[in-house]
Design an enzyme around this catalytic site. Structure first.
Site, PDB file in Angstrom:
ATOM      1  N   GLY A 217      -9.344  -4.532  84.080  1.00  0.00           N
ATOM      2  CA  GLY A 217      -8.939  -4.214  82.719  1.00  0.00           C
ATOM      3  C   GLY A 217      -9.700  -3.006  82.196  1.00  0.00           C
ATOM      4  O   GLY A 217     -10.031  -2.077  82.939  1.00  0.00           O
ATOM      5  N   SER A 218     -10.010  -3.040  80.923  1.00  0.00           N
ATOM      6  CA  SER A 218     -10.566  -1.855  80.266  1.00  0.00           C
ATOM      7  C   SER A 218     -12.000  -1.526  80.652  1.00  0.00           C
ATOM      8  O   SER A 218     -12.498  -0.453  80.292  1.00  0.00           O
ATOM      9  CB  SER A 218     -10.461  -2.009  78.750  1.00  0.00           C
ATOM     10  OG  SER A 218      -9.102  -1.986  78.351  1.00  0.00           O
ATOM     11  N   THR A 219     -12.692  -2.409  81.394  1.00  0.00           N
ATOM     12  CA  THR A 219     -14.010  -1.998  81.893  1.00  0.00           C
ATOM     13  C   THR A 219     -13.874  -0.805  82.832  1.00  0.00           C
ATOM     14  O   THR A 219     -14.810  -0.018  82.987  1.00  0.00           O
ATOM     15  CB  THR A 219     -14.729  -3.153  82.627  1.00  0.00           C
ATOM     16  OG1 THR A 219     -13.925  -3.590  83.727  1.00  0.00           O
ATOM     17  CG2 THR A 219     -14.997  -4.312  81.679  1.00  0.00           C
ATOM     18  N   LYS A 221     -12.211   1.740  82.289  1.00  0.00           N
ATOM     19  CA  LYS A 221     -12.157   2.970  81.505  1.00  0.00           C
ATOM     20  C   LYS A 221     -13.475   3.742  81.569  1.00  0.00           C
ATOM     21  O   LYS A 221     -13.498   4.947  81.315  1.00  0.00           O
ATOM     22  CB  LYS A 221     -11.779   2.658  80.056  1.00  0.00           C
ATOM     23  CG  LYS A 221     -10.335   2.202  79.902  1.00  0.00           C
ATOM     24  CD  LYS A 221     -10.024   1.732  78.488  1.00  0.00           C
ATOM     25  CE  LYS A 221      -8.596   1.218  78.380  1.00  0.00           C
ATOM     26  NZ  LYS A 221      -8.306   0.597  77.070  1.00  0.00           N
TER      27      LYS A 221
END
Length: 482
Positions: A217-219, A221
């Site tokens: 997921g957004s980790t 990013k």
């Protein structure tokens, strides 16, 4: 000698030669396989008849052998078994070894080449042979804090010392009690194994480093932001941040969490995009950078690297072949990007350590029965992940996530925490995984941590990484700083 006698003598000679070769092969060539065969009861009795060395955490034995009055001679015991189960593993007369018991078996049973002089000394002095002491890097206070904070939720927690790569905590839940598998009552062991093996939540799997890997997921990013900074952007650079991102070559669109807008103007700084975890901004960044740049940056953080800590770590992966819409999804940690919690902790660790990624390790030292050091693990650089300038920029951006972004629940009074949240979609039917990764103190890091809570834990579909995983990471960081 007449012809029949010569023929008979030749046959007898060949038979003697065949017998000698066969005996030699059994005694020498096939000996390793015969000794390791699980059906060889004599080997099993001989191995259990020696005092196996303990596995030690902060001076206390968490796995050790005690003499017993049966054919095996010694019984393996595990103190606080479930807390350390996925580290120690089990040592079973029926199901063999796992964890450190398997990875460090020759040290623990005393047969390692590094213990050759000890074996000679034991032979000369007549001292009872004994396996070596394996000392782990785990901090028991941090391990307990991670265990307590994760509670009854499925998931994993990993904490690293970013300057050395030492693993300070590694928790995987659900867990199990290795004592039930170490019993000499084979009927009871078989029943316990059958129950564990049939359990739907896979308690035997070490979720921190193995088993099925997770979408980050957004980790992820943080990795995409690193690639952008290495490509010349700065935290202040304006990036496109539309309400919806039309995915090229597709009729699909990428939306932000809850369908919200990241910015009224449709653009925002790279720092703000990370702070509020803007999907469309990072999807567009992925399109601008391209899949090769994202893949190279992921590999710089350790993706695709074979690791043994000393247990074998499942490699994290960025997909090999992706089209443009898949690249946009990969840039936000979806599509086929897969990670272990250890890998996510390694990303934060590299940022914390001025861009240098240290090799993670779980064994601090191996000691002989006199507690003299036989081997010791020296900190080792795995690779440079990003430049010092990029690491500093990422640190400032991750500080913003905790100070005023999606990671506020990780705030600790008086401590600068740099972090990143993640909420990873898994399927239309299942709740998302909740992630958080961080390091602290930001100005002089002592710990990097990653937390994943499967399918949102107690919050289910209402979960976010900030709400569910960030408080767990905060508890781990507080334990280290205490």
């Amino acid at each position: 000698m007449n012809t029949p006698l010569r023929r008979l003598a030749s046959v007898v000679l060949v038979m003697f030669l065949a017998l000698m070769v066969s005996v030699t092969w059994v005694q020498y060539g096939a000996a390793p396989d015969l000794n390791s065969d699980s059906r060889n009861v004599r080997t099993l009795y001989r191995e259990y008849g020696n005092a196996r060395g303990p596995i030690v955490v902060a001076g206390e034995s968490v796995a050790y052998s005690v003499p017993v009055d049966d054919a095996f001679g010694y019984q393996r015991m595990y103190a606080n078994g479930p807390l350390y189960a996925h580290l120690t593993g089990h040592y079973s007369v029926v199901y063999g070894r796992s964890g450190v018991e398997r990875a460090m078996n020759t040290e623990l049973n005393g047969s390692s080449d590094s213990l050759f002089l000890e074996r000679i000394q034991d032979l000369v002095t007549g001292r009872q042979p004994q396996g070596a002491v394996v000392e782990l890097t785990i901090d028991p206070v941090v391990q307990q804090a991670a265990w307590d904070a994760l509670g009854d939720q499925r998931g994993a927690v990993v904490a690293l010392d970013p300057t050395t790569g030492a693993i300070l905590a590694m928790v995987s839940k659900p867990s199990y009690d290795p004592n039930v598998l170490a019993s000499h009552d084979t009927t009871a062991v078989n029943e316990a194994w059958a129950a564990l093996d049939a359990a739907a939540d896979d308690p035997l799997v070490n979720r921190a480093i193995a088993g099925d890997t997770y979408p980050p997921g957004s980790t992820f990013k943080v990795v995409t932001a690193a690639a952008a900074l290495e490509d010349g952007l700065t935290p202040a650079s304006e990036v496109a941040a539309p309400v919806e991102l039309d995915l090229p070559q597709s009729s699909s669109v990428l939306r932000n969490f809850g369908g919200s807008a990241c910015s009224p103007s449709g653009t925002q700084s790279l720092a703000d995009a990370l702070r509020i975890s803007c999907n469309t901004a990072f999807g567009q960044l992925g399109l601008d950078l391209g899949d090769e740049a994202l893949r190279e940056q992921a590999e710089a953080f350790g993706f695709g690297t074979a690791l043994d800590v000393p247990m074998t770590v499942t490699e994290s992966s960025f997909p090999d072949e992706v089209d443009r819409p898949q690249t946009a999804l990969s840039a936000i940690g979806q599509y086929e990007v897969r990670v272990t919690p250890l890998q996510v902790a390694m990303v934060s660790s590299a940022v914390a350590n001025d861009g240098v990624l240290m090799t993670p390790h779980l064994v601090r030292a191996v000691r002989d029965q006199d507690l003299e050091v036989v081997t010791e693990t020296d900190p080792e650089q795995l690779r440079r992940s990003v430049s010092p300038g990029t690491a500093d920029a990422l640190t400032q951006m991750m500080l913003g996530v905790v100070e005023s972004g999606t990671g506020r629940a990780a705030q600790i009074p008086g401590v600068a925490v740099a972090g990143k949240t993640g909420t990873a979609q898994t399927s239309a039917e299942a709740a998302p995984h909740a992630w958080f990764t961080a390091f602290a103190p930001a100005d002089e890091p002592r710990v990097a941590v990653a937390v994943v809570v499967e399918n949102g834990g107690a919050m289910g579909n209402e979960a976010t990484g900030g709400a569910v995983a960030a408080p767990i990471a905060r508890a781990v960081i507080e334990a280290v700083l205490r």
